[in-house]
Design a protein around this motif. Structure first.
Motif, PDB file in Angstrom:
ATOM      1  N   ARG A 119       0.657  -1.287  -0.168  1.00 23.99           N
ATOM      2  CA  ARG A 119      -0.275  -0.262   0.299  1.00 23.99           C
ATOM      3  C   ARG A 119       0.138   1.279  -0.075  1.00 23.99           C
ATOM      4  NH1 ARG A 119      -4.666   2.111   4.867  1.00 23.99           N
ATOM      5  NH2 ARG A 119      -4.602   3.710   4.135  1.00 23.99           N
ATOM      6  N   VAL A 120       0.355   2.289  -0.692  1.00 22.85           N
ATOM      7  CA  VAL A 120       0.717   3.548  -0.800  1.00 22.85           C
ATOM      8  C   VAL A 120       0.342   4.662  -0.102  1.00 22.85           C
ATOM      9  CG1 VAL A 120       2.645   4.924  -2.241  1.00 22.85           C
ATOM     10  CG2 VAL A 120       2.677   2.808  -2.190  1.00 22.85           C
ATOM     11  N   ASP A 156       5.646   8.928   2.754  1.00 21.74           N
ATOM     12  CA  ASP A 156       5.678   8.235   1.835  1.00 21.74           C
ATOM     13  C   ASP A 156       7.268   7.339   1.641  1.00 21.74           C
ATOM     14  OD1 ASP A 156       3.690   7.793   1.401  1.00 21.74           O
ATOM     15  OD2 ASP A 156       3.589   8.469  -0.841  1.00 21.74           O
ATOM     16  N   PRO A 157       8.560   9.010   1.508  1.00 22.39           N
ATOM     17  CA  PRO A 157       9.837   8.464   1.376  1.00 22.39           C
ATOM     18  C   PRO A 157      10.185   7.735   2.412  1.00 22.39           C
ATOM     19  CG  PRO A 157       9.332  10.758   0.711  1.00 22.39           C
ATOM     20  CD  PRO A 157       7.814  10.296   1.362  1.00 22.39           C
ATOM     21  N   VAL A 158       9.922   7.820   3.610  1.00 22.66           N
ATOM     22  CA  VAL A 158      10.801   6.852   5.004  1.00 22.66           C
ATOM     23  C   VAL A 158      10.507   6.307   5.149  1.00 22.66           C
ATOM     24  CG1 VAL A 158       9.326   7.761   6.695  1.00 22.66           C
ATOM     25  CG2 VAL A 158      12.156   7.655   7.251  1.00 22.66           C
ATOM     26  N   ARG A 198       9.797  18.863   8.008  1.00 19.74           N
ATOM     27  CA  ARG A 198      10.092  20.069   7.330  1.00 19.74           C
ATOM     28  C   ARG A 198       8.739  20.743   7.430  1.00 19.74           C
ATOM     29  NH1 ARG A 198      14.976  22.329   7.490  1.00 19.74           N
ATOM     30  NH2 ARG A 198      16.590  20.481   6.343  1.00 19.74           N
ATOM     31  N   ALA A 199       8.428  21.830   8.111  1.00 21.11           N
ATOM     32  CA  ALA A 199       7.566  22.367   8.155  1.00 21.11           C
ATOM     33  C   ALA A 199       6.172  23.036   7.167  1.00 21.11           C
ATOM     34  CB  ALA A 199       7.537  24.224   9.282  1.00 21.11           C
ATOM     35  N   ASP A 200       6.741  22.975   5.800  1.00 22.86           N
ATOM     36  CA  ASP A 200       6.191  23.277   5.400  1.00 22.86           C
ATOM     37  C   ASP A 200       5.612  22.079   3.862  1.00 22.86           C
ATOM     38  OD1 ASP A 200       6.181  26.078   5.027  1.00 22.86           O
ATOM     39  OD2 ASP A 200       8.262  26.157   3.397  1.00 22.86           O
ATOM     40  N   THR A 201       6.314  20.723   4.316  1.00 22.92           N
ATOM     41  CA  THR A 201       6.321  20.115   3.481  1.00 22.92           C
ATOM     42  C   THR A 201       5.839  18.971   3.967  1.00 22.92           C
ATOM     43  OG1 THR A 201       8.526  19.260   3.357  1.00 22.92           O
ATOM     44  CG2 THR A 201       7.991  20.264   1.750  1.00 22.92           C
ATOM     45  N   GLY A 202       6.021  18.073   6.214  1.00 28.49           N
ATOM     46  CA  GLY A 202       5.741  17.565   6.406  1.00 28.49           C
ATOM     47  C   GLY A 202       6.357  16.421   6.188  1.00 28.49           C
ATOM     48  N   ARG A 203       8.122  16.316   5.717  1.00 26.98           N
ATOM     49  CA  ARG A 203       8.891  15.384   4.370  1.00 26.98           C
ATOM     50  C   ARG A 203       9.778  14.955   6.172  1.00 26.98           C
ATOM     51  NH1 ARG A 203       9.419  14.101  -0.468  1.00 26.98           N
ATOM     52  NH2 ARG A 203       7.301  14.589  -1.200  1.00 26.98           N
ATOM     53  N   TYR A 204       9.909  13.928   6.296  1.00 28.18           N
ATOM     54  CA  TYR A 204      11.498  13.805   7.675  1.00 28.18           C
ATOM     55  C   TYR A 204      12.452  14.095   7.646  1.00 28.18           C
ATOM     56  CZ  TYR A 204      13.952  10.536  10.063  1.00 28.18           C
ATOM     57  OH  TYR A 204      15.523   9.370  10.844  1.00 28.18           O
ATOM     58  N   VAL A 205      13.298  14.522   8.886  1.00 36.60           N
ATOM     59  CA  VAL A 205      14.701  15.097   8.942  1.00 36.60           C
ATOM     60  C   VAL A 205      15.215  14.428   9.582  1.00 36.60           C
ATOM     61  CG1 VAL A 205      15.498  16.352   9.465  1.00 36.60           C
ATOM     62  CG2 VAL A 205      13.457  17.416   8.029  1.00 36.60           C
ATOM     63  N   TRP A 206      14.425  13.782  10.591  1.00 36.11           N
ATOM     64  CA  TRP A 206      15.504  13.471  11.696  1.00 36.11           C
ATOM     65  C   TRP A 206      14.235  12.938  12.787  1.00 36.11           C
ATOM     66  CZ3 TRP A 206      14.835  14.249  17.233  1.00 36.11           C
ATOM     67  CH2 TRP A 206      14.437  15.475  17.953  1.00 36.11           C
ATOM     68  N   HIS A 207      15.037  11.787  13.680  1.00 26.94           N
ATOM     69  CA  HIS A 207      13.872  10.980  14.607  1.00 26.94           C
ATOM     70  C   HIS A 207      15.508  10.649  15.744  1.00 26.94           C
ATOM     71  CE1 HIS A 207      15.220   6.647  13.021  1.00 26.94           C
ATOM     72  NE2 HIS A 207      14.830   6.303  14.654  1.00 26.94           N
ATOM     73  N   TYR A 208      14.501  11.088  17.015  1.00 27.96           N
ATOM     74  CA  TYR A 208      15.182  10.048  18.080  1.00 27.96           C
ATOM     75  C   TYR A 208      14.172   8.969  18.954  1.00 27.96           C
ATOM     76  CZ  TYR A 208      17.611   8.810  22.364  1.00 27.96           C
ATOM     77  OH  TYR A 208      17.764   7.996  23.990  1.00 27.96           O
ATOM     78  N   GLN A 209      14.615   7.596  19.140  1.00 29.50           N
ATOM     79  CA  GLN A 209      13.523   6.862  19.412  1.00 29.50           C
ATOM     80  C   GLN A 209      13.589   6.321  20.642  1.00 29.50           C
ATOM     81  OE1 GLN A 209      13.329   2.576  17.903  1.00 29.50           O
ATOM     82  NE2 GLN A 209      10.946   2.632  18.162  1.00 29.50           N
ATOM     83  N   GLU A 210      12.609   7.021  21.555  1.00 30.83           N
ATOM     84  CA  GLU A 210      13.177   6.469  22.977  1.00 30.83           C
ATOM     85  C   GLU A 210      13.438   5.142  23.702  1.00 30.83           C
ATOM     86  OE1 GLU A 210      11.653  11.165  23.970  1.00 30.83           O
ATOM     87  OE2 GLU A 210      10.420   9.274  24.456  1.00 30.83           O
ATOM     88  N   VAL A 211      12.153   4.361  23.135  1.00 34.57           N
ATOM     89  CA  VAL A 211      11.846   2.406  23.697  1.00 34.57           C
ATOM     90  C   VAL A 211      11.809   2.409  22.454  1.00 34.57           C
ATOM     91  CG1 VAL A 211      10.935   1.332  25.277  1.00 34.57           C
ATOM     92  CG2 VAL A 211      10.507   3.758  25.653  1.00 34.57           C
TER      93      VAL A 211
END
Length: 689
Positions: A213-214, A220-222, A288-301
């Motif tokens: 599914r898309v 989508d890119p991440v 990214r504010a204008d596009t909602g594209r992923y920049v980074w993440h930190y998973q706590e658990v």
């Protein structure tokens, strides 16, 4: 001929023309940099003892109050339970308008009551996220609906299980909103809508879709990367990761930070065959504010199995760490660690426990990955484990605050544990409350065990040094789960508690400087503003909203502090008085049966069913200290009406859900036996066996 002004007359004339101090508003949910801090210092630790009630406004509900008021243009915008919005004059509280979205029938769904954490106000509009999934824009002057959009795909068979209890956030020319419902099969996402029209601008999903599914979304890119961290048929359960509270924007980096929730179900073994980290559950994600594209993440658990969400409020600040100024993002989530991240890159800078825990043995200082104790993974050991923190967390939704003056973060923390054990997966029904954890009603413990368990549960207000990563001071509270926090330039920290008080503390010592009896628990966070030269402090007072889930017998530690729900507003030398609190009248509590029911397999089965389907509203051990009926006392439990209510939805319009298709008549009979025994034990005077 006019005489010339004397020097004294001239001084008096000029003094009369002087303007009072400028107005200072509270324009957004969390304040500048999401710190819940105000520079206002008219009220300070030297004069706070003069603080008195300026006015109070009664709210038309007995459910929990969690909202942050917004003050713009001399108007207070508040939202109470059932998403009822009111605009009030910020000087005296008289109502300007009221809007009711009529969501009472929809409140049968959801985890923790028909609560709201607030509205957003911008460009003459008031934005409301309703529990039924709508995002609504109101005219700020009249309360008239300007536009509304349904944020949940109504073609989704589980759409009815999505809820909104968080406050919308205004970011640039957009308004952002997330959702809740992970325990009921929801898949998490955050959406950005055009502020003027309500048109969807972008959407970011927090967990991957079913393979093949898309989404045609910003995520989508991440998602291919995220999908590699999942196993089994996670999509059957929705996945979870709902963004039900924390959303913040950093204009310096033009990044939006979201905190994601627990998995659906909690049990990693059920959800993902016990494999993978399951991105982006229990994570902070930058977009990214204008596009909602992923920049980074930190998973706590990674591979969360304990409802350790990362949805608690986040704070931005500039701190000097190891001699270098850093723009940081800070969070004290449920799992008990206090985190400091670089907010531009997501780099883990530090993380230390602010409350006791036994799920993790530490954090790798380089990777930022927790060392999870293998014994904590109950679905692998097959053994029940008493673990800290509980699913209620070391810190839950009541927000913490940060003072740039002291450099300290003020956290409403709690030391509470719970038993985790795997549930029978075959009996978990998607669309019902599905945690994958064997939830018990708490009635199987004897009196001594109950006293020992609940007496060990504690609540605190903690001042935490985020650079040194250590506690500076703490104040012990009467019970766990206390109110959100406000810090001010007057060297004050304001916070409420479940014992029915709003208090002011010295921000450097923790000494209590002022206390006001609110006649009900205060869990919502205060705000402050200045209008026409007067500084005010305002807070929503109303006990509930998430408390029944962690409450029940434990809630009685704070006393029976259910009283009138109100907006309370204070000022120096305020003279208003609350009317005397009148205890509700009625017959004394009595058992719903007069003879002791036998303890048998049906009782144990009913205990588990009650824990899964009823506890979140009616309390642990069937003790309801909240605004929901106490089933130990309800004559309906033993009547013919009980199946009509529970299975056929006879009270659905009043917020009691139908469990048709989720509970059978045999299940209901087992719950009845459990409730009958609990009623007899507590109310008929019989010793507990």
């Amino acid at each position: 001929m006019r005489k010339p002004l004397t020097l004294l007359a001239l001084v008096l004339a000029l003094g009369g023309c002087q303007k009072s101090a400028p107005d200072v508003e509270w324009q957004s949910h969390s304040g500048p940099d999401a710190q819940r801090y105000s520079t206002l210092a008219d009220i300070d630790r030297g004069n706070v003892g003069r603080l008195g009630l300026a006015f109070a406004h009664d709210l038309e509900t007995d459910r929990g109050q969690e909202a942050t008021p917004i003050m713009v243009g001399g108007v207070l915008y508040v939202v109470s339970a059932y998403d009822v919005v009111e605009a009030l004059d910020a000087r005296d509280g008289h109502r300007l308008w009221r809007y009711d979205p009529d969501v009472r029938a929809a409140t049968a769904r959801g985890c923790c009551g028909p609560v709201s954490r607030g509205v957003a106000v911008a460009d003459g509009k008031v934005y409301l996220g309703a529990i039924d999934g709508r995002l609504i824009a109101l005219d700020a002057r009249s309360g008239q609906v300007l536009w509304q959009t349904q944020t949940v795909d109504q073609a989704d068979p589980l759409a009815v299980n999505y809820t909104i209890t968080g406050a919308p956030r205004v970011v640039k020319d957009m308004v952002l909103i997330g959702n809740g419902g992970a325990e009921f099969g929801a898949r998490g996402y955050v959406s950005a809508y055009d502020r003027s029209s309500g048109r969807l601008r972008w959407r970011f999903y927090t967990v991957p879709p079913k393979p093949g599914r898309v989404d045609h979304a910003a995520s989508d890119p991440v998602m291919a990367r995220a999908a590699q961290t999942w196993a089994g048929q996670w999509w059957r359960y929705g996945g979870g990761g709902t963004v039900w509270d924390a959303i913040e924007y950093d204009p310096k980096s033009d990044l939006i930070y979201i905190g994601t929730g627990n998995g659906s179900p909690w049990n990693h073994g059920m959800r993902s065959a016990g494999q993978g980290d399951n991105l982006f559950l229990s994570s902070i994600v930058a977009l990214r504010a204008d596009t909602g594209r992923y920049v980074w993440h930190y998973q706590e658990v990674p591979g969360d199995s304990w409802d350790y969400t990362a949805t608690q409020n986040m704070v931005m600040a500039r701190l000097t760490i190891n001699g270098t100024p850093r723009d940081v993002l800070m969070q004290a989530p449920k799992n008990g660690y206090f985190y400091v991240l670089d907010r531009r890159t997501g780099q883990f800078l530090s993380g230390k426990p602010f409350m006791p825990m036994n799920w993790s043995r530490g954090i790798d200082p380089h990777s930022g990955r927790p060392d999870i104790d293998p014994q904590a993974r109950y679905y692998q050991t097959g053994q029940a484990r008493f673990q800290f923190p509980s699913s209620g967390g070391a810190h839950n939704w009541p927000p913490m605050a940060f003072s740039p003056q002291t450099g300290l973060v003020y956290i409403p923390a709690q030391d509470v544990g719970m038993v985790y054990a795997p549930a029978n997966a075959e009996k978990q029904v998607v669309g019902a409350y599905t945690s994958g954890v064997a939830m018990a009603g708490g009635g199987h413990m004897d009196a001594a065990a109950t006293r020992a368990l609940y007496s060990g549960m504690k609540g605190y207000l903690i001042a935490w040094d985020p650079v040194a990563q250590r506690e500076r001071w703490r104040v012990k509270q009467v019970a766990p789960f206390n109110g959100g926090v406000l810090a001010t330039g007057g060297h004050l920290v304001f916070a409420g508690n479940t014992a029915g008080q709003l208090q002011a503390f010295d921000d450097t010592t923790g000494r209590v400087l002022w206390s006001f009896p609110a006649q009900t628990g205060v869990l919502a966070p205060p705000i402050t503003y200045r209008l026409q030269g007067t500084q005010y402090v305002a807070v929503m007072a109303g006990w509930g909203g998430g408390w029944p889930l962690t409450g029940g017998v434990m809630a009685l530690q704070a006393g029976k502090t259910i009283g009138p729900n109100r907006l309370l507003v204070f000022a120096l030398d305020g003279k208003a008085k609350l009317p005397p609190l009148v205890a509700p009248s009625g017959p004394p509590p009595r058992a719903i049966i007069d003879v002791a029911p036998a303890i048998n397999a049906q009782y144990a089965r009913g205990d588990g069913l009650y824990g899964r389907f009823c506890l979140r509203c009616h309390g642990a051990g069937a003790v309801s200290a909240g605004a929901y009926p106490d089933l130990r006392q309800s004559p309906l439990v033993m009547s013919d009406a009980f199946p009509q209510i529970v299975l056929n939805g006879a009270l659905a319009p009043r917020g009691m859900p139908s469990f048709a298709g989720q509970l059978t008549r045999a299940d209901l009979d087992a719950i009845r036996i459990y409730l009958a025994r609990r009623s007899y034990e507590d109310l008929a005077g019989a010793p507990q066996k």
